[in-house]
Motif scaffolding. Structure first.
Motif, short mmCIF file in Angstrom:
data_model
loop_
_atom_site.label_atom_id
_atom_site.label_comp_id
_atom_site.label_asym_id
_atom_site.label_seq_id
_atom_site.Cartn_x
_atom_site.Cartn_y
_atom_site.Cartn_z
N LYS A 82 0.88 -1.23 0.06
CA LYS A 82 -0.10 0.17 -0.06
C LYS A 82 0.71 1.24 -0.03
CE LYS A 82 -3.78 -2.30 2.38
NZ LYS A 82 -4.75 -2.33 3.50
N HIS A 83 2.05 1.25 0.61
CA HIS A 83 2.89 2.16 0.63
C HIS A 83 3.31 2.66 -0.59
CE1 HIS A 83 6.05 4.91 2.18
NE2 HIS A 83 6.78 4.23 1.60
N ALA A 96 0.43 2.75 -18.06
CA ALA A 96 -0.68 3.29 -17.19
C ALA A 96 -1.94 2.17 -17.49
CB ALA A 96 -1.45 4.57 -17.91
N GLY A 97 -2.61 1.72 -16.38
CA GLY A 97 -3.66 0.99 -16.15
C GLY A 97 -3.31 -0.55 -16.78
N GLY A 142 1.75 1.38 -3.66
CA GLY A 142 0.66 1.32 -4.38
C GLY A 142 1.12 0.30 -5.71
N THR A 178 2.02 -4.52 -11.19
CA THR A 178 0.96 -3.68 -11.73
C THR A 178 1.00 -2.53 -10.35
OG1 THR A 178 -0.22 -5.62 -12.15
CG2 THR A 178 -1.59 -3.57 -11.92
N ARG A 179 0.65 -1.36 -11.11
CA ARG A 179 0.49 -0.08 -10.21
C ARG A 179 -0.83 0.27 -9.86
NH1 ARG A 179 5.41 2.86 -10.25
NH2 ARG A 179 4.17 4.49 -9.07
N ALA A 180 -1.27 0.28 -8.73
CA ALA A 180 -2.82 0.54 -7.94
C ALA A 180 -3.37 1.64 -8.73
CB ALA A 180 -2.54 0.18 -6.64
N ASP A 181 -2.57 2.82 -8.83
CA ASP A 181 -3.01 4.06 -9.12
C ASP A 181 -3.26 4.28 -10.67
OD1 ASP A 181 -0.53 4.21 -10.40
OD2 ASP A 181 -0.05 5.62 -8.71
N GLY A 182 -2.94 3.07 -11.35
CA GLY A 182 -3.16 2.94 -12.64
C GLY A 182 -2.45 3.99 -13.64
N ASN A 183 -1.47 4.71 -12.86
CA ASN A 183 -0.50 5.79 -13.71
C ASN A 183 0.89 4.97 -14.21
OD1 ASN A 183 -2.19 7.90 -13.23
ND2 ASN A 183 -1.43 8.10 -10.98
#
Length: 384
Positions: free
Chosen positions: A79-80, A209-210, A82, A105-110
């Motif tokens: 979580k730190h 992204a995504g 993302g 994978t990036r949680a923020d989709g960026n």
């Protein structure tokens, strides 16, 4: 700490702990010559946004499972950062190659840059002296070797092979290890070191992204450096993804060869049954020995491991292998027993996977009188 995953192919045993660290690596016997030795570890680290974290630093939420193709699946969530890192592990069934696939994978989709680091701590021959680690420019790999044992390390992603590396000493001369060098996101590219040595590889991934991006990492094992290099070429020619899929297909077919009906048992029971098959089979050596356990953690509080074949314990496993249709493994065990039984007709306390006599605490004299240092059920259960 019990290991979360274990893989065996008759020549190699690999154990992975709950932090996705390789903790046991036995070659060329299942359970004998542990070249990591339990007290050392092969770590996985992540660098992104000028911050660094090892998966074993306590900040990751990690879940490990085993699928129906005998592939380890580890999901690590930070979580730190993302970021989610998913790891698929297999030990190739045909050759001595351990493969890992890392998907980020990036949680923020960026979009963003993520650099993975793989640290290797070897203790070849379970000896703290005489190892060498070097970067080989001809194959763009890092190789650890001593005597007739060689371990080649490679990693490749969408943009090509790993782009950073170093070698060094660890836990001697005041040095912690090259894993510390990784924590600023860059490695020193020291090309060679000898003694008690470790190494670290780094590979840079551009996460869209995504979406997610993947890379593969592998260890090729041989008795000679050239043999390890040939295995590396084998992986590159066929692709690591192909080898991972073909291994899963092999084990899926192996576990379903008798077409069990399961009689309406729940999915959890069926999954446990299949996982138990894989766990048993991973502890069977090509020479017929079936070891009690490849987990070396008890070395930290005891005098020895359980990486021995007790004929009694192996007899129980052999019956189970016979029941599930693995007649080859069962037959190899009985052939082994026929070779090692004494002329007087009994089996000793325990044996190493190479058929030599294992360590023991049974004396040859009791109350001043000679007595055989055996446990009767070691022989009786084989006959049963």
């Amino acid at each position: 700490m019990p290991k979360s995953l274990s893989f065996g192919n008759g020549n190699v045993l690999v154990c992975i702990d709950k932090y996705a660290r390789l903790r046991d690596l036995c070659f060329p016997y299942v359970g004998l010559e542990n070249h990591v030795g339990g007290k050392y570890a092969h770590r996985v680290g992540v660098w992104t946004g000028n911050r660094f974290s090892w998966l074993d630093d306590g900040s990751w939420e990690i879940v490990t499972t085993l699928d129906d193709g005998n592939r380890g699946v580890t999901t690590a969530v930070s979580k730190h950062f993302g970021i989610t890192v998913t790891i698929h592990d297999v030990l190739y069934n045909e050759k001595n190659i351990f493969l890992r696939k890392f998907s980020v994978t990036r949680a923020d989709g960026n979009p963003g840059t993520v650099k993975l680091f793989f640290n290797q701590q070897f203790e070849i021959y379970h000896s703290e002296k005489g190892d060498t680690a070097f970067f080989d420019p001809a194959t763009h790999t890092v190789i650890h070797y001593e005597g007739r044992r060689a371990f080649l390390l490679n990693a490749i992603g969408p943009n090509g092979p790993f782009d950073d590396y170093t070698t060094g000493i660890f836990q001697i001369e005041g040095k912690e290890g090259t894993f510390r060098d990784a924590e600023d996101g860059m490695l020193a590219k020291n090309p060679i070191e000898h003694g008690l040595v470790d190494s670290t590889l780094g590979i840079t991934l551009e996460v869209p992204a995504g979406g997610s991006v993947s890379c593969h990492y592998w260890i090729a094992m041989g008795e000679l450096i050239e043999e390890a290099k040939e295995l590396n070429t084998y992986v590159l020619e066929r692709s690591p993804e192909y080898l991972m899929h073909s291994t899963a297909d092999f084990w899926r077919a192996w576990s379903n060869r008798l077409n069990f009906s399961y009689y309406g048992l729940g999915e959890g029971v069926i999954e446990l049954f299949k996982r138990s098959q894989f766990l048993m089979r991973s502890h069977v050596d090509h020479g017929g020995a079936i070891i009690a356990s490849g987990d070396s953690d008890m070395l930290q509080s005891g005098r020895d491991t359980y990486s021995y074949m007790w004929p009694r314990d192996a007899a129980y496993v052999t019956v189970a292998l016979d029941w599930i249709g693995d007649r080859h493994g069962a037959r190899k065990f009985f052939e082994l027993c026929a070779d090692i039984i004494t002329d007087e007709g009994y089996l000793m306390h325990k044996y190493r996977p190479d058929r030599s006599l294992g360590s023991s605490w049974h004396g040859w004299v009791v109350d001043g009188k000679p007595e055989l240092p055996i446990q009767e059920d070691e022989t009786a259960l084989v006959l049963w």
